[in-house]
Design a protein around this motif. Structure first.
Motif, PDB file in Angstrom:
ATOM      1  N   PRO A   1       0.811  -1.228   0.000  1.00 32.66           N
ATOM      2  CA  PRO A   1       0.000   0.000   0.000  1.00 32.66           C
ATOM      3  C   PRO A   1       0.844   1.280   0.000  1.00 32.66           C
ATOM      4  N   THR A   2       1.926   1.289   0.798  1.00 39.51           N
ATOM      5  CA  THR A   2       2.795   2.479   0.844  1.00 39.51           C
ATOM      6  C   THR A   2       3.506   2.689  -0.489  1.00 39.51           C
ATOM      7  N   LEU A   3       3.999   1.588  -1.081  1.00 34.42           N
ATOM      8  CA  LEU A   3       4.705   1.703  -2.353  1.00 34.42           C
ATOM      9  C   LEU A   3       3.785   2.220  -3.462  1.00 34.42           C
ATOM     10  N   LEU A   4       2.549   1.750  -3.461  1.00 31.80           N
ATOM     11  CA  LEU A   4       1.607   2.211  -4.489  1.00 31.80           C
ATOM     12  C   LEU A   4       1.287   3.700  -4.330  1.00 31.80           C
ATOM     13  N   ASP A   5       1.186   4.152  -3.082  1.00 27.18           N
ATOM     14  CA  ASP A   5       0.929   5.574  -2.856  1.00 27.18           C
ATOM     15  C   ASP A   5       2.104   6.437  -3.317  1.00 27.18           C
ATOM     16  N   ASP A   6       3.319   5.946  -3.066  1.00 30.50           N
ATOM     17  CA  ASP A   6       4.507   6.727  -3.441  1.00 30.50           C
ATOM     18  C   ASP A   6       4.741   6.730  -4.947  1.00 30.50           C
ATOM     19  N   ALA A   7       4.323   5.636  -5.630  1.00 37.10           N
ATOM     20  CA  ALA A   7       4.628   5.505  -7.063  1.00 37.10           C
ATOM     21  C   ALA A   7       3.399   5.721  -7.936  1.00 37.10           C
ATOM     22  N   THR A   8       2.420   6.432  -7.421  1.00 36.35           N
ATOM     23  CA  THR A   8       1.188   6.649  -8.189  1.00 36.35           C
ATOM     24  C   THR A   8       1.450   7.364  -9.509  1.00 36.35           C
ATOM     25  N   GLU A   9       2.365   8.329  -9.494  1.00 42.05           N
ATOM     26  CA  GLU A   9       2.647   9.096 -10.713  1.00 42.05           C
ATOM     27  C   GLU A   9       3.478   8.298 -11.714  1.00 42.05           C
ATOM     28  N   GLU A  10       4.279   7.342 -11.233  1.00 40.35           N
ATOM     29  CA  GLU A  10       5.149   6.572 -12.121  1.00 40.35           C
ATOM     30  C   GLU A  10       4.433   5.372 -12.735  1.00 40.35           C
ATOM     31  N   LEU A  11       3.421   4.833 -12.042  1.00 38.08           N
ATOM     32  CA  LEU A  11       2.740   3.625 -12.513  1.00 38.08           C
ATOM     33  C   LEU A  11       1.426   3.987 -13.200  1.00 38.08           C
ATOM     34  N   PRO A  12       1.084   3.267 -14.282  1.00 35.00           N
ATOM     35  CA  PRO A  12      -0.219   3.487 -14.931  1.00 35.00           C
ATOM     36  C   PRO A  12      -1.367   3.175 -13.977  1.00 35.00           C
ATOM     37  N   ARG A  13      -2.434   3.919 -14.116  1.00 37.82           N
ATOM     38  CA  ARG A  13      -3.561   3.736 -13.206  1.00 37.82           C
ATOM     39  C   ARG A  13      -4.159   2.337 -13.334  1.00 37.82           C
ATOM     40  N   ILE A  14      -4.196   1.797 -14.535  1.00 32.13           N
ATOM     41  CA  ILE A  14      -4.765   0.465 -14.733  1.00 32.13           C
ATOM     42  C   ILE A  14      -3.948  -0.594 -13.992  1.00 32.13           C
ATOM     43  N   PHE A  15      -2.624  -0.371 -13.930  1.00 28.86           N
ATOM     44  CA  PHE A  15      -1.760  -1.327 -13.222  1.00 28.86           C
ATOM     45  C   PHE A  15      -1.961  -1.213 -11.708  1.00 28.86           C
ATOM     46  N   VAL A  16      -2.095   0.016 -11.213  1.00 35.34           N
ATOM     47  CA  VAL A  16      -2.325   0.204  -9.779  1.00 35.34           C
ATOM     48  C   VAL A  16      -3.633  -0.460  -9.361  1.00 35.34           C
ATOM     49  N   ASN A  17      -4.692  -0.299 -10.168  1.00 33.42           N
ATOM     50  CA  ASN A  17      -5.969  -0.939  -9.852  1.00 33.42           C
ATOM     51  C   ASN A  17      -5.854  -2.460  -9.852  1.00 33.42           C
TER      52      ASN A  17
END
Length: 366
Positions: A189-205
């Protein structure tokens, strides 16, 4: 012969053909039989006291109860496979003596190519051997708690696979996670919050959805473990085994449910051999050649005992003592010591169950 008499004669012949064979005017009673179990169609092979084949036939599932309720009590052999314990309990309630045989002990008696009739004949032959080893029939309660164990094992396997998949997908985007499920629970969860701008939204979901599946499996494992612990506390034999170092509620409940009556084993070494914790032997010409452990029997029980032994060895390595375990650790490889301790615990389990004793850490044989 009039019609009513003819009908009675035909019915009598059918009844005789169901349970006996008439040869030369003499009715030959079935004394032993073998059943090749299946989902829908069962194969039956019956012999008389002289070992001569009396009847061979296929029986559909919905006719099994009717057939064996009419059959006079006899020795019934079955392979220890799916639904074997269920049918063994039912046939026993109808007065038959039921014996379950491990499939590897039936195979040498198959004379020709493998088919249902040959398998049933082989089972019938094997069940009459005086030195044959049989599988104890499990009760419904034993099968139920073992089903919980199997479900828990499957959830753990799926949870591990799900965690590895999440770690692998993140690695494709340059995010490397430490090995272990704890990092999946705590860091993602922390990594996803920090890398929100670097990762595509579809991948985060996608990762969030997979993480929800992971947490669902986590909850299933915890719920199944609560069921096992409640059953464990309700069984005095399982509570006694928990006192052995390296055996907890999970291992104790699995052992009690799988072993059943420990008196089926002559001694503790037989139980250890049944679990595959003794050396495999390939000896000839009077020369003993011992290999690694045989790994026969239930892999799940053996794994639980070995993992418990590893925990005991890890704890023992942090202190200095002069007991059997520390002396063995000083001269042998850690894996050898682990298996030796698991073997020792298996023998202790047999002693407690077979003689209805409590565990004593300072026990010494007279």
């Amino acid at each position: 012969m009039d019609a009513p008499t003819l009908n009675r004669h035909l019915c009598a012949k059918v009844e005789v053909s169901n349970n006996h064979c008439e040869e030369g005017g003499v009715i030959m009673k079935i004394t032993a039989c073998g059943i090749d179990l299946a989902k829908n169609v069962f194969q039956f092979h019956g012999v008389n006291g002289a070992g001569k084949t009396v009847q061979k036939k296929q029986i559909k599932r919905d006719k099994m109860a009717e057939f064996f309720m009419k059959l006079p009590p006899c020795l019934v052999g079955m392979e220890a496979c799916g639904s074997a314990h269920y049918w063994a309990r039912r046939l026993t309630s109808w007065g038959h003596v039921v014996k379950l045989i491990a499939p590897q002990f039936v195979k040498p008696y198959v004379k020709t190519n493998k088919h249902d009739a040959a398998d049933a004949e082989a089972i019938c032959e094997a069940v009459q051997r005086p030195n044959m080893r049989f599988v104890p029939i499990k009760t419904r309660e034993q099968q139920a708690i073992l089903a919980v164990h199997r479900a828990r094992q499957g959830c753990i396997k799926a949870r591990t696979a799900q965690g590895n998949q999440i770690r692998g997908l993140l690695a494709e985007f340059g995010i490397i996670m430490p090995i272990g499920l704890a990092s999946v629970r705590q860091r993602i969860p922390t990594l996803l919050d920090d890398a929100t701008e670097e990762l595509p939204r579809i991948f985060v979901n996608l990762i969030l959805q997979l993480l929800e599946v992971f947490h669902t499996l986590d909850r299933h494992v915890a719920e199944l473990e609560l069921v096992i612990q409640r059953w464990h506390r309700s069984m005095p034999a399982s509570v006694r085994l928990e006192k052995i170092p390296g055996i907890g509620p999970i291992t104790a409940s699995a052992l009690v449910a799988s072993i059943g009556d420990a008196r089926n084993f002559t001694n503790g070494r037989q139980l250890a051999a049944w679990l595959g914790l003794v050396p495999k032997q390939h000896s000839t010409g009077g020369r003993a050649n011992l290999l690694g452990i045989s790994k026969r029997g239930d892999t799940y029980l053996r794994t639980l005992l070995i993992h418990g032994a590893r925990a005991v060895i890890l704890h023992a390595s942090r202190k200095v003592d002069d007991d059997w375990l520390h002396r063995l650790m000083g001269r042998r490889n850690k894996n050898v010591v682990t298996v030796a301790l698991a073997n020792k615990n298996a023998r202790t389990v047999w002693a407690l169950l077979a003689h209805d004793r409590e565990f004593q850490s300072d026990y010494a044989a007279a």
